[in-house]
Design an enzyme around this catalytic site. Structure first.
Site, mmCIF file in Angstrom:
data_model
loop_
_atom_site.group_PDB
_atom_site.id
_atom_site.type_symbol
_atom_site.label_atom_id
_atom_site.label_comp_id
_atom_site.label_asym_id
_atom_site.label_seq_id
_atom_site.Cartn_x
_atom_site.Cartn_y
_atom_site.Cartn_z
ATOM 1 N N GLU A 172 0.845 -1.201 0.000
ATOM 2 C CA GLU A 172 0.000 0.000 0.000
ATOM 3 C C GLU A 172 0.883 1.255 0.000
ATOM 4 O O GLU A 172 0.484 2.292 -0.515
ATOM 5 C CB GLU A 172 -0.966 0.005 1.199
ATOM 6 N N HIS A 195 5.779 -26.720 3.043
ATOM 7 C CA HIS A 195 4.879 -27.780 2.573
ATOM 8 C C HIS A 195 3.801 -27.219 1.644
ATOM 9 O O HIS A 195 2.781 -27.867 1.420
ATOM 10 C CB HIS A 195 4.230 -28.476 3.765
ATOM 11 N N LYS A 215 -13.691 1.977 -3.997
ATOM 12 C CA LYS A 215 -14.686 2.266 -2.958
ATOM 13 C C LYS A 215 -15.897 2.958 -3.565
ATOM 14 O O LYS A 215 -17.039 2.641 -3.252
ATOM 15 C CB LYS A 215 -14.086 3.171 -1.872
HETATM 16 O O1 F6P Z 1 -8.775 1.828 2.086
HETATM 17 C C1 F6P Z 1 -7.465 1.702 2.520
HETATM 18 C C2 F6P Z 1 -7.354 2.218 3.928
HETATM 19 O O2 F6P Z 1 -7.551 3.586 3.956
HETATM 20 C C3 F6P Z 1 -6.022 1.861 4.572
HETATM 21 O O3 F6P Z 1 -5.019 2.741 4.231
HETATM 22 C C4 F6P Z 1 -6.396 1.916 6.005
HETATM 23 O O4 F6P Z 1 -5.447 1.313 6.854
HETATM 24 C C5 F6P Z 1 -7.728 1.197 5.982
HETATM 25 O O5 F6P Z 1 -8.319 1.608 4.763
HETATM 26 C C6 F6P Z 1 -8.662 1.520 7.113
HETATM 27 O O6 F6P Z 1 -8.908 2.882 7.183
HETATM 28 P P1 F6P Z 1 -9.573 3.535 8.450
HETATM 29 O O7 F6P Z 1 -8.659 3.312 9.609
HETATM 30 O O8 F6P Z 1 -9.755 4.966 8.125
HETATM 31 O O9 F6P Z 1 -10.890 2.826 8.678
#
Ligand code: F6P
Length: 569
Positions: free
Chosen positions: A377, A408, A532
């Protein structure tokens, strides 16, 4: 706030790393070096272990099984200088706005500064704020450990379920598992669980077996907008309300239930309040802490709950020791820099773009999953910090599993497949000293030795191939091993909160150094946003609220399959 970071002064015509003199020299050097087998390198220099091993903070890093020699390392160190790694390390640690696309610092290292340190960012002493928030978290932990945190019906909390995903899940999950031996014995037992998946399957399992009267949920989300976490939280809240508000003769208010059964951890207090988290049960952190770098602060609440406040502080101290080393050690002795350079050499000059993480200790079961987020990421990017498209490789594909189990499963590919793969072997030198029963102690000590023997043997076979055995008689092709797979080995003196802290910080800084050399911003993650948004639109269509017409044939077919199933009940 210190001055503008070195990289931010450049224009969009900024130099990319592949035009730097050292990069070009490395390309020429690689043409020769690529043809040299690791077994030859070991024959040429019997002192390779001494030459390429570094030690700090309870960690020994052996880089002798990398396919490099002293000349390679000198060129890589020159590349680090030309890419301004030392200046960027200073920029990171002094709170400059190294996260350029979001215009903020990345100050996870501030979360582990000792109380007496000082660091001013935007006119604010961040160290004081960090220690205040740690103290608030520790007070909550101590109440739970004392059995003084009571649910809405008056019973002490026994189970805590962390609801979070990504950085709000993987770090705490990995560390609580790794340090489970460090549970303080004298405290009221509180079991900690983790639910992250948006489909609700992990949560459903907990809801089917936990007692709502004695269960507390930690709603962990930096943004407090993540649908995965919020949908789990809504399910948990309704589960509690249905079971507790009508509990016994006297009705219990929904407000009391939410107050006593939820803690929120976020950088957005107003969103926590809106959701209903009581202000006294809100733990805050800062926008300048990236999600995947956040386990060191209040997101680490589940860690402090499992290992206790003193061990949590030892974890921070171990990471801080690595930070100090990162800040002050010369590049050639700097563990994170050296680990990063080995990766750069493999990815950009030897064309090795797969990287496997192989811990030889069951307690590190989630370490690979944690690193997958940290590295991919952070550095899975294809645009420079100045907006230019990149035409050299950045982050390799990273995956892993406990080494003994992977032997394994996928080691076949490492030994005889067609892909070159860099491997990281991780193991503690010492284990099981705390086991008191002499017979069990003897057996477990032998098992630890067995595991180390396998760890050392595997990296050796990957390196030497057929040359690892003496009787190298004629063998059919399918029984031959070509070797020449490079690896790094990290030995921990033993796995403790302090060495684990140092190990995690080692990888965090490795990722940063690689990002500097690749000229990318490791602290944003714009690549996850489009998915998203499209998921939200798709959800509307699944609910018959949008048109199917603009959909491609595949997505339309999948949606129609779901509708058909829904209709059929
Ligand atoms: O969508 C990726 C992300 O933003 C990550 O970088 C982050 O760790 C995760 O989602 C959770 O985000 P949040 O802590 O804002 O719920």
């Amino acid at each position: 706030m210190a001055s503008v970071p070195p990289h931010a002064t450049s224009t969009s015509n900024a130099t990319t790393p592949d035009t730097l003199p050292a990069w070009r020299a490395l390309k020429r050097h690689a043409d020769v070096q690529k043809t040299v087998h690791l077994k030859t390198l070991f024959k040429q220099d019997p002192q390779r272990f001494e030459t390429f091993t570094r030690r700090i903070a309870g960690l020994t890093l052996d880089l002798s099984k990398q396919r490099w020699n002293q000349e390679t390392l000198n060129l890589l160190l020159a590349l680090a200088e030309e890419a301004k790694v030392p200046e960027e390390i200073d920029a990171l640690l002094s709170g400059q706005r190294v996260n350029t696309s979001e215009d903020r610092p990345a100050l996870h290292t501030a979360l582990r500064l000792p109380m007496e340190a000082s660091l001013t960012v935007d006119g604010e002493d961040v160290v004081a704020g960090v220690h205040e928030s740690l103290a608030q978290m520790e007070r909550l932990v101590e109440r739970l450990h004392a059995g003084q945190w009571r649910g809405a019906t008056g019973k002490p909390i026994k189970d805590v379920v962390n609801l979070g995903v990504g950085g709000s899940d993987l770090g705490p999950l990995m560390v609580t598992h790794a340090l489970a031996d460090f549970r303080p014995l004298e405290v009221h037992p509180v079991e900690v669980h983790f639910a992250s998946t948006m489909d609700g399957s992990q949560l459903a399992d907990y809801l089917s077996r936990l007692n709502p009267e004695t269960t507390l949920f930690v709603l962990s989300s930096k943004s407090f907008t993540t649908i995965d976490t919020l949908s789990n939280a809504n399910t948990a809240r309704d589960w509690l309300l249905a079971r507790l508000t009508r509990h016994g003769a006297t009705p219990i208010s929904a407000e009391l239930v939410v107050r006593q059964h939820f803690i929120g951890v976020s950088a957005c207090p107003e969103k926590m309040s809106e959701w209903g988290i009581a202000p006294a049960h809100q733990l805050r952190f800062w926008e300048w802490v990236g999600g995947r770098y956040s386990l060191w602060g209040t997101i680490g609440l589940p860690i402090a709950l499992v290992v206790g406040v003193a061990h949590f502080r030892a974890l921070l101290a171990g990471a801080h020791a690595m930070d100090r080393h990162f800040q002050s050690a010369p590049l050639a002795d700097n563990l994170p820099v050296m680990l990063a350079l080995a990766g750069i050499w493999n990815v950009n000059f030897l064309d090795i773009r797969a990287h496997s993480i192989l811990p030889y200790d069951g307690r590190l079961e989630y370490f690979a999953a944690y690193l997958e987020q940290l590295e991919m990421e952070s550095n899975g990017k294809s645009v420079t910090r100045h907006g230019q498209a990149i035409d050299y490789s950045t982050c390799p594909v990273l995956w892993g599993q406990l080494g003994p189990n992977a032997q394994h499963a996928f080691y076949q590919l490492l030994h005889q497949g067609t892909q070159p793969v860099e491997c990281d072997f991780i193991a503690p030198l010492k284990r099981y000293d705390e086991v008191t029963d002499p017979e069990t102690h003897r057996h477990l000590k032998a098992q630890h030795k067995l595991s180390l023997a396998n760890c050392f043997a595997q990296s050796r076979v990957l390196m030497l191939g057929d040359d690892a055995i003496d009787d190298d008689g004629p063998r059919p092709a399918h029984k031959r091993y070509r070797g020449n797979q490079p690896s790094s080995t990290v030995l921990l003196d033993q796995l403790t909160p302090a060495t684990l802290g140092a190990l995690i910080a080692l990888y965090e800084h490795k990722v940063f150094v690689q990002a500097v050399i690749w000229d990318i911003n490791p602290f944003d993650q714009w690549g996850v946003e489009l998915g998203k948004k499209i998921a939200t639109d798709t959800q509307k269509i699944l609910d018959h609220e949008g048109s199917l017409a603009p959909m491609d044939a595949s997505t339309r077919g999948l949606i129609e399959a779901f509708w058909a199933c829904e209709k059929g009940g």
